[in-house]
Scaffold this motif. Structure first.
Motif, PDB file in Angstrom:
ATOM      1  N   GLN A 425       0.812  -1.228   0.000  1.00 22.01           N
ATOM      2  CA  GLN A 425       0.000   0.000   0.000  1.00 22.01           C
ATOM      3  C   GLN A 425       0.840   1.270   0.000  1.00 22.01           C
ATOM      4  O   GLN A 425       0.319   2.350   0.311  1.00 22.01           O
ATOM      5  N   LYS A 427       2.083   2.674  -2.655  1.00 24.49           N
ATOM      6  CA  LYS A 427       1.640   3.451  -3.817  1.00 24.49           C
ATOM      7  C   LYS A 427       0.402   4.275  -3.478  1.00 24.49           C
ATOM      8  O   LYS A 427       0.212   5.378  -4.014  1.00 24.49           O
ATOM      9  N   LEU A 428      -0.450   3.748  -2.576  1.00 26.97           N
ATOM     10  CA  LEU A 428      -1.640   4.500  -2.166  1.00 26.97           C
ATOM     11  C   LEU A 428      -1.247   5.810  -1.506  1.00 26.97           C
ATOM     12  O   LEU A 428      -1.855   6.861  -1.761  1.00 26.97           O
ATOM     13  N   VAL A 429      -0.234   5.774  -0.651  1.00 26.02           N
ATOM     14  CA  VAL A 429       0.220   7.003   0.009  1.00 26.02           C
ATOM     15  C   VAL A 429       0.801   7.969  -1.019  1.00 26.02           C
ATOM     16  O   VAL A 429       0.499   9.179  -0.994  1.00 26.02           O
ATOM     17  N   ASN A 430       1.611   7.462  -1.904  1.00 23.38           N
ATOM     18  CA  ASN A 430       2.235   8.313  -2.916  1.00 23.38           C
ATOM     19  C   ASN A 430       1.202   8.966  -3.814  1.00 23.38           C
ATOM     20  O   ASN A 430       1.267  10.163  -4.122  1.00 23.38           O
ATOM     21  N   ASP A 431       0.244   8.163  -4.295  1.00 26.02           N
ATOM     22  CA  ASP A 431      -0.743   8.683  -5.255  1.00 26.02           C
ATOM     23  C   ASP A 431      -1.733   9.633  -4.608  1.00 26.02           C
ATOM     24  O   ASP A 431      -2.171  10.602  -5.247  1.00 26.02           O
ATOM     25  N   SER A 432      -2.088   9.378  -3.350  1.00 29.14           N
ATOM     26  CA  SER A 432      -3.118  10.214  -2.716  1.00 29.14           C
ATOM     27  C   SER A 432      -2.549  11.464  -2.060  1.00 29.14           C
ATOM     28  O   SER A 432      -3.245  12.483  -1.971  1.00 29.14           O
ATOM     29  N   CYS A 433      -1.302  11.419  -1.584  1.00 27.81           N
ATOM     30  CA  CYS A 433      -0.746  12.559  -0.849  1.00 27.81           C
ATOM     31  C   CYS A 433       0.502  13.152  -1.496  1.00 27.81           C
ATOM     32  O   CYS A 433       1.005  14.179  -1.013  1.00 27.81           O
ATOM     33  N   TRP A 497      -0.529  12.034   7.807  1.00 28.63           N
ATOM     34  CA  TRP A 497      -0.091  13.100   6.902  1.00 28.63           C
ATOM     35  C   TRP A 497      -1.262  14.055   6.673  1.00 28.63           C
ATOM     36  O   TRP A 497      -2.273  13.678   6.053  1.00 28.63           O
ATOM     37  N   ARG A 500      -4.578  12.847   7.698  1.00 30.72           N
ATOM     38  CA  ARG A 500      -5.006  11.598   7.061  1.00 30.72           C
ATOM     39  C   ARG A 500      -4.185  10.455   7.647  1.00 30.72           C
ATOM     40  O   ARG A 500      -2.967  10.556   7.784  1.00 30.72           O
ATOM     41  N   PHE A 502      -2.922   6.467   7.628  1.00 24.23           N
ATOM     42  CA  PHE A 502      -2.680   5.341   6.728  1.00 24.23           C
ATOM     43  C   PHE A 502      -2.125   4.172   7.530  1.00 24.23           C
ATOM     44  O   PHE A 502      -1.261   4.354   8.402  1.00 24.23           O
TER      45      PHE A 502
END
Length: 819
Positions: A425, A427-433, A497, A500, A502
């Motif tokens: 997960q 990539k989820l942090v990178n893409d969303s934030c 972050w 948010r 995660f």
């Protein structure tokens, strides 16, 4: 907790957080916050001599050494050039002597042949030879010899001999002081006896050496039979005296036995005269004795000129060396030393650390600039071996330490382990934030990892969100315990972050390191495969590699297949096979329907059908490239083989069906080929059309607008087959072989097949049954109204450009994962 020294280093403005700077007063002291596994620290004891040399002086010595080396090199090159020039001059003069000598000998040969012709035309000579009157023959030859000896200055006659037709001497006339029959050249006699027919009427010449002379002899036939021969013998050394004027150099000629025959008056015997002697041997063949011709080259002027050039080059080299030393001083100060001192000043952290490169006037043994260079080298080297974001060792440092551990294990044995970690997960942090959040997460995790490992362990960032952990002196159970401890710590960790939250996980592959494990790349590959298996099993897991691990073997087989496929694309090892489609009557279809199949040849020469390699191509995103290669091969065949009539179908994978660039590629190839698009059928998988239905419809609509046709392959295996018949504009349905193979023993499958056929015909779509392997199935298909059939009943696929059938594979149940 940061020390005051750390805070000053951070405030200096220079990013050297990962540097290791060793104190001169206490070489064992290092920064507490440094990452583990410092690599390749230079030994101070080995470089102590150079540390005491000032940098400028060392630079001067280096430049001076280079200058001396240049001077020596110039002297060596000058002497080499001198020798090469002398050798070239000697070779040139030798060649000139050879050419001039040959011209003189050719002129002498012409004169001797003319003399022989004049003698053989004398009536008294012919009459005495025919009558066998040897006395008259002697008298006639004596008269001719003295007459020509007096009147002809171009030939230094030694003898005139008459031979009978068997080349045996009958009579001769010779110069005064000679007794007996004059010698004849054996090579001349042998050559004369070897001739036959009209060849015997041609003059023949040869040279030969006696004990004290070198004779040149010409044999001229007498009469048209001939019934005898005249042999004219001459001494060519007198004619070669002309070489002196021709060469404009002193000449010396010696007989075969070394006797001096001629020597120019200005021939120098002084060894200090700097003359070079060039020798040439005039002989009938390289192995025979002959006249020894020598000439002299005077090289005094050339050598004097060469000496002047060498002297000038030496002077210029010395000036250039001095200028280089002065310029190097300037460069060293402006480009090296000043920035070096400035950098060392920024690295000052505490009283325990002297300023790098600072001279202490009270201590004459204080290190100078070389020490400063070494300290900075160590610091910068450590920076190159450290990940700048997490301050963990990077991949290069980790692989160096892993390699050393493997070599030590082979020598000494022991139990160690390698863990390969991949964040879940991330990539989820990178893409969303954004990437800033991703960087912050990696920093936090690096601190978390340091808290979970032992002091002897090495934790490194391998790149992206992948990490590696090297556990020394650790059993398998201990490695699993540490890996599970890290997994639980990451699982409990919450990253915040901008309000948010995660929760992430981590997949870990563990590989034991033993003496028999293999090399570094093999162990890293196993660890990566074990990590991949952990992800495939549901993520946030730990997988331990063991011998005969079937899951990892399957993963490695997939990787090997991907490598083979890429190599086959690069080396053009794909080829097309064709399988015709028949009417259910057993005859070829009226429109000449053919399906082409793309086969791959592996690096070992074995060929495999598409079912063996296409699943791996799809897994590693190679499907579009393979479809492009297949379509290009088909279009090339149709363009180069006009007699290849009929309809040709080709399979298209799901990624290609949804790829706009592939659609453009197909359209461009069709437009450029000039082939009727109605001859092309594109087979698309039923499940492939559901991956991206709008793009699938666009692909089909665009090519159908050009005139191409479409077939829905493997019909009946999807979840909404009949819906696809309504929504997709297709021309054929290809009923999956799993239905066809069971219609003889399953009434349900037979009824289902009939239903599919009725619906297809209602929509004006032709039906094609796949996998037909016997006559009973074919008759049943014909009875229910199936239009077309294909399968091994009609033959195996054959190569498109030949009649060679496809090789038999290992069977349907073979391990498709074997590479």
């Amino acid at each position: 907790m940061r020390t005051q020294r750390d805070q000053r280093a951070q405030g200096s403005g220079l990013r050297l957080q990962a540097c290791i700077l060793v104190s001169r007063r206490n070489p064992g002291m290092v920064r507490p916050a440094l990452p583990p596994a410092q690599i390749m620290k230079m030994s101070r004891s080995q470089s102590g001599i150079f540390r005491r040399i000032p940098f400028r002086r060392g630079l001067n010595l280096a430049i001076l050494g280079m200058g001396l080396f240049t001077l020596v090199l110039i002297l060596v090159m000058g002497e080499t050039y001198r020798q090469l020039t002398i050798r070239a001059e000697r070779h040139a003069l030798s060649r000139v002597i050879q050419v001039e000598s040959e011209q003189i000998m050719n002129k002498l040969g012409e004169d001797m042949r003319q003399l022989g012709m004049d003698i053989q035309t004398r009536e008294e000579v012919r009459r005495a030879l025919v009558q066998g009157d040897i006395g008259s023959l002697y008298s006639a030859l004596e008269d001719e010899f003295h007459r020509y000896f007096v009147t002809t200055g171009a030939i230094h006659l030694r003898a005139i001999t008459v031979l009978n037709s068997a080349l045996q001497p009958l009579a001769s006339a010779r110069a005064k002081g000679q007794t007996g029959m004059p010698p004849l050249c054996p090579a001349l006699i042998e050559a004369g006896r070897a001739r036959s027919g009209g060849q015997r009427l041609q003059p023949l010449s040869r040279g030969c050496a006696t004990q004290s002379r070198y004779l040149y002899q010409v044999m001229v036939p007498i009469g048209l039979v001939p019934y005898g021969y005249v042999v004219v013998s001459a001494d060519p050394s007198y004619n070669l005296y002309a070489l002196e004027s021709t060469l404009d150099r002193p000449v010396r000629i010696r007989a075969p036995n070394g006797q001096l025959l001629y020597q120019s008056q200005d021939w120098s015997t002084d060894t200090d005269d700097k003359r070079v002697v060039v020798r040439y041997r005039l002989a009938p063949d390289p192995e025979a004795r002959g006249l020894q011709i020598a000439s002299q080259i005077r090289l005094h002027g050339f050598q004097q000129q060469l000496n002047e050039i060498e002297y000038l080059i030496l002077v210029l080299s010395i000036v250039a060396t001095l200028f280089t030393m002065a310029f190097a001083h300037f460069v060293a100060r402006k480009i090296i030393l000043d920035p070096l001192h400035e950098l060392s000043a920024q690295l000052r952290r505490s009283d325990a650390y002297q300023r790098l490169g600072d001279r202490r006037e009270a201590d004459d043994s204080s290190p100078f600039e070389f020490a400063e260079l070494q300290e900075l080298y160590e610091a910068l080297h450590d920076m190159a071996m450290t990940d700048p974001l997490t301050q963990l060792p990077n991949r290069m440092r980790f692989e160096q330490k892993l390699q050393r551990l493997i070599e030590r294990t082979r020598r000494e044995g022991g139990q160690h382990a390698l863990c390969y970690l991949d964040l879940d997960q991330f990539k989820l942090v990178n893409d969303s934030c954004g990437h800033a959040a991703g960087d912050a997460l990696l920093k936090r995790l690096a601190e978390l990892f340091r808290e979970q490992i032992r002091t002897t362990d090495t934790f490194a960032r391998m790149g992206g969100d992948e990490f590696a952990l090297l556990l020394e002196n650790c059993s398998d159970d201990g490695a699993m315990r540490i890996a599970e401890q890290i997994r639980r710590a990451v699982e409990k960790f919450q990253f915040v972050w901008k309000e948010r939250h995660f929760c992430i996980g981590i997949s870990i592959g563990v590989v034991p390191i033993r003496g028999r494990n293999g090399n570094m790349n093999h162990i890293l590959g196993l660890a990566d495969a074990a990590c991949y298996v952990a992800k495939q099993q549901g993520r946030n897991r730990v997988h331990l590699y063991r011998d005969n691990d079937s899951l990892i073997a399957s993963r490695r087989a997939s990787t090997q297949w991907a490598t083979e496929i890429q190599a086959a694309l690069d080396e053009d090892r794909f080829m097309l096979y064709v399988q015709p489609v028949y009417d259910c009557s057993g005859e070829p279809s009226n429109d000449g329907f053919n399906e082409v199949l793309l086969w791959m040849e592996r690096s070992d020469g074995k060929r495999f059908p598409p079912a063996r390699f296409l699943p791996y191509a799809s897994k590693f995103n190679l499907g579009v490239e393979i479809d492009k290669r297949a379509f290009s091969l088909l279009m090339t065949h149709l363009q180069s083989t006009p007699e290849a009539a009929g309809i040709w179908s080709i399979n298209i994978s799901a990624p290609s069906l949804c790829d706009d660039s592939f659609l453009k590629f197909v359209v461009d190839r069709i437009d450029a080929s000039g082939i009727d698009p109605a001859r092309l059928v594109f087979e698309v998988n039923e499940s492939a059309t559901t991956a991206d239905f709008p793009r699938s419809r666009k692909f089909i609509a665009t090519l159908r607008g050009m005139g191409c046709r479409f077939a829905l392959d493997d019909f009946g295996t999807g979840l909404s087959s009949f819906t696809h018949l309504q929504n997709l504009d297709i021309d054929y349905i290809k009923i999956d072989g799993s239905f066809v193979s069971r219609i003889l023993r399953s009434e349900i499958d037979l009824q289902l097949l009939e239903a599919i056929n009725r619906v297809a015909h209602a929509l004006h779509i032709k039906s094609v049954a796949e996998g037909v392997e016997n006559e009973l199935v074919l008759h049943k298909l014909a009875a229910i109204g199936i239009d077309l059939a294909q399968g091994y009943l009609f033959g195996r696929p054959r190569a498109l450009d030949s009649e060679t059938p496809a090789p038999r594979t290992e069977g349907k149940d073979a391990d498709a994962g074997e590479a």
